[in-house]
Design a protein around this motif. Structure first.
Motif, short mmCIF file in Angstrom:
data_model
loop_
_atom_site.label_atom_id
_atom_site.label_comp_id
_atom_site.label_asym_id
_atom_site.label_seq_id
_atom_site.Cartn_x
_atom_site.Cartn_y
_atom_site.Cartn_z
N SER A 34 -6.19 15.93 -80.90
CA SER A 34 -5.79 15.99 -79.50
C SER A 34 -4.37 16.53 -79.32
O SER A 34 -3.99 16.90 -78.21
CB SER A 34 -5.91 14.61 -78.85
N THR A 35 -3.59 16.58 -80.41
CA THR A 35 -2.23 17.14 -80.32
C THR A 35 -2.19 18.65 -80.56
O THR A 35 -1.15 19.26 -80.40
CB THR A 35 -1.28 16.45 -81.33
N ILE A 36 -3.33 19.23 -80.94
CA ILE A 36 -3.37 20.67 -81.19
C ILE A 36 -3.51 21.39 -79.86
O ILE A 36 -4.39 21.06 -79.05
CB ILE A 36 -4.56 21.03 -82.11
N PRO A 37 -2.67 22.37 -79.58
CA PRO A 37 -2.79 23.11 -78.31
C PRO A 37 -4.20 23.69 -78.15
O PRO A 37 -4.75 24.29 -79.09
CB PRO A 37 -1.75 24.22 -78.46
N GLY A 38 -4.77 23.49 -76.98
CA GLY A 38 -6.11 24.01 -76.71
C GLY A 38 -7.23 23.05 -77.01
O GLY A 38 -8.41 23.36 -76.77
N TYR A 39 -6.90 21.84 -77.52
CA TYR A 39 -7.98 20.89 -77.81
C TYR A 39 -8.62 20.39 -76.54
O TYR A 39 -7.94 20.01 -75.58
CB TYR A 39 -7.46 19.68 -78.60
N GLU A 40 -9.94 20.35 -76.52
CA GLU A 40 -10.69 19.65 -75.49
C GLU A 40 -12.09 19.39 -76.05
O GLU A 40 -12.58 20.13 -76.91
CB GLU A 40 -10.78 20.46 -74.19
N PRO A 41 -12.75 18.32 -75.60
CA PRO A 41 -14.10 18.03 -76.09
C PRO A 41 -15.05 19.18 -75.75
O PRO A 41 -14.97 19.78 -74.69
CB PRO A 41 -14.48 16.76 -75.34
N THR A 42 -15.95 19.46 -76.67
CA THR A 42 -16.96 20.49 -76.43
C THR A 42 -18.09 19.91 -75.58
O THR A 42 -18.29 18.69 -75.53
CB THR A 42 -17.52 21.02 -77.75
N PRO A 43 -18.86 20.77 -74.90
CA PRO A 43 -19.89 20.27 -73.97
C PRO A 43 -21.04 19.53 -74.67
O PRO A 43 -21.45 19.91 -75.78
CB PRO A 43 -20.42 21.55 -73.31
N LEU A 44 -21.53 18.51 -74.01
CA LEU A 44 -22.77 17.83 -74.40
C LEU A 44 -23.76 18.06 -73.26
O LEU A 44 -23.53 17.60 -72.14
CB LEU A 44 -22.54 16.34 -74.62
#
Length: 396
Positions: A34-44
């Motif tokens: 979550s600290t990496i730039p651009g992180y977000e959960p992928t779609p389910l």
């Protein structure tokens, strides 16, 4: 050719095997990601119309083509293993790891420029190259013969030194290991063997971020947990990470797991039948390049051996079936671009539910109108030429 399968009579992961993928491990891995730039959960995504066609209650697909703009999930493992390794060099504990902490001027001065080496059919090497570049280090990547040129160029685009060898996957791994020892490079490989297990374990732990995201997404949407998991496997690191994560989270209520492999590289299927690790040799020339691995990962195998309900070995036509089911969906369902290795779970699920001669496996797995099935599309169209040929019907 009909798919082949082996039924596992245990189907439960012993608690002592779950330290690798426990809830605290999952939290730590996701905290770093979550600290990496651009992180977000992928779609389910729920494919309700496909579920209706197949005669089950629900089909869920986690779309890993959206991960960090890399079109596959592999960067989760490579980045976390690299972070754990660099963190140890800096004296940072697991809970102190952040992207920022590894990139401070003080950290860079102490670490210098490191070189990480790996072998890959494409996705893992791209993830390692990306992570190394993000953290200010170098990567060297060796690919097995027959690797797609597009995948090679995607790795080079991340600044890595990369080449396609004349070796199969497992021999390319041995080459990467030897070159690392000769040049003082650090091997970041997603398989393990005696004496090389810490980094593969960290890679597996990096993959558990996917499972934690899924659990959160299920809760957010008020969906019940899945009853079944279809998990594709190469060496088994990804499959072991997912099964181990869900077993750690849900215990005896862990979904029934079916492990799927290409018949040209079905080392886990053969190991399950033999009751001991059984490598596959030769060219391993399946269209499912990301799964063309002949030697099981020794770290994840104990989870799969005890926890999976069945192991399936199948031909490329099942991957093609899954690609078309997802890429040309039932009316009302969204399209999911899923590559050869990403879609095979959906293809095998459809076969088990619809083909004659597989009734026994369907009954053994308990697949019926009440089943809620989770598949994870681990890659998008990483070989776009082949993807177009399959969807247009030029292959299979």
């Amino acid at each position: 050719m009909k798919l082949q399968y082996c039924v596992n009579r245990t189907g439960a992961v012993p608690p002592e095997k779950l330290a690798l993928t426990g809830l605290e491990v999952q939290k730590a891995a996701r905290a770093f990601h979550s600290t990496i730039p651009g992180y977000e959960p992928t779609p389910l995504t729920a494919l309700d119309h496909l579920a209706r066609r197949l005669g089950v209650s629900q089909v869920l697909v986690k779309d890993e083509s959206k991960r960090f703009g890399l079109n596959a999930f592999k960067a989760l493992g490579g980045s976390y293993a690299m972070a754990r390794y660099l963190g140890e060099q800096l004296g940072l504990g697991r809970d102190q790891l952040t992207f920022e902490a590894l990139g401070t001027p003080e950290a860079r001065e102490k670490l210098g420029e490191r070189t990480f080496v790996t072998a890959t059919d494409g996705n893992h090497g791209r993830g390692v190259a990306w992570a190394a570049r993000q953290l200010g280090h170098r990567a060297v990547v060796y690919m097995p013969k027959g690797s797609a040129r597009e995948r090679l160029e995607n790795i080079r685009a991340q600044g890595a030194q990369a080449e396609i060898t004349g070796l199969n996957y497992d021999d390319a791994v041995r080459l990467a290991d030897r070159m690392g020892r000769e040049h003082g490079w650090t091997l970041i490989q997603d398989t393990a063997w005696p004496g090389y297990e810490d980094i593969p374990a960290w890679i597996i732990q990096g993959y558990t971020t996917i499972a934690q995201e899924i659990a959160d997404q299920l809760e957010e949407r008020g969906w019940e947990k899945p009853t079944h998991l279809f998990l594709q496997a190469g060496v088994g690191s990804f499959a072991g990470a997912m099964l181990g994560s869900f077993a750690a989270r849900w215990g005896r209520d862990c979904p029934v797991a079916c492990i799927v492999e290409p018949d040209r590289a079905d080392c886990l299927y053969r190991s399950a039948r033999a009751g001991t690790i059984t490598p596959v040799t030769g060219d391993l020339d399946s269209m499912m390049a990301g799964l063309c691995c002949g030697e099981p990962c020794t770290v994840s195998w104990p989870i799969l051996q005890r926890g999976a309900a069945a192991f399936v070995s199948c031909g490329d036509e099942y991957a093609a079936r899954g690609m078309r089911l997802l890429g040309r969906p039932e009316p009302g369902d969204p399209a999911i671009i899923s590559g050869e290795s990403g879609a095979v779970g959906v293809g095998v699920l459809a076969a088990i539910l619809c083909e004659e001669g597989l009734e026994d496996l369907r009954w053994t797995l308990g697949l019926n109108e009440h089943s809620r099935v989770l598949c994870i599309s681990t890659e998008g169209d990483t070989d776009r030429e082949n993807y177009r040929r399959v969807l247009d019907g030029a292959r299979f």
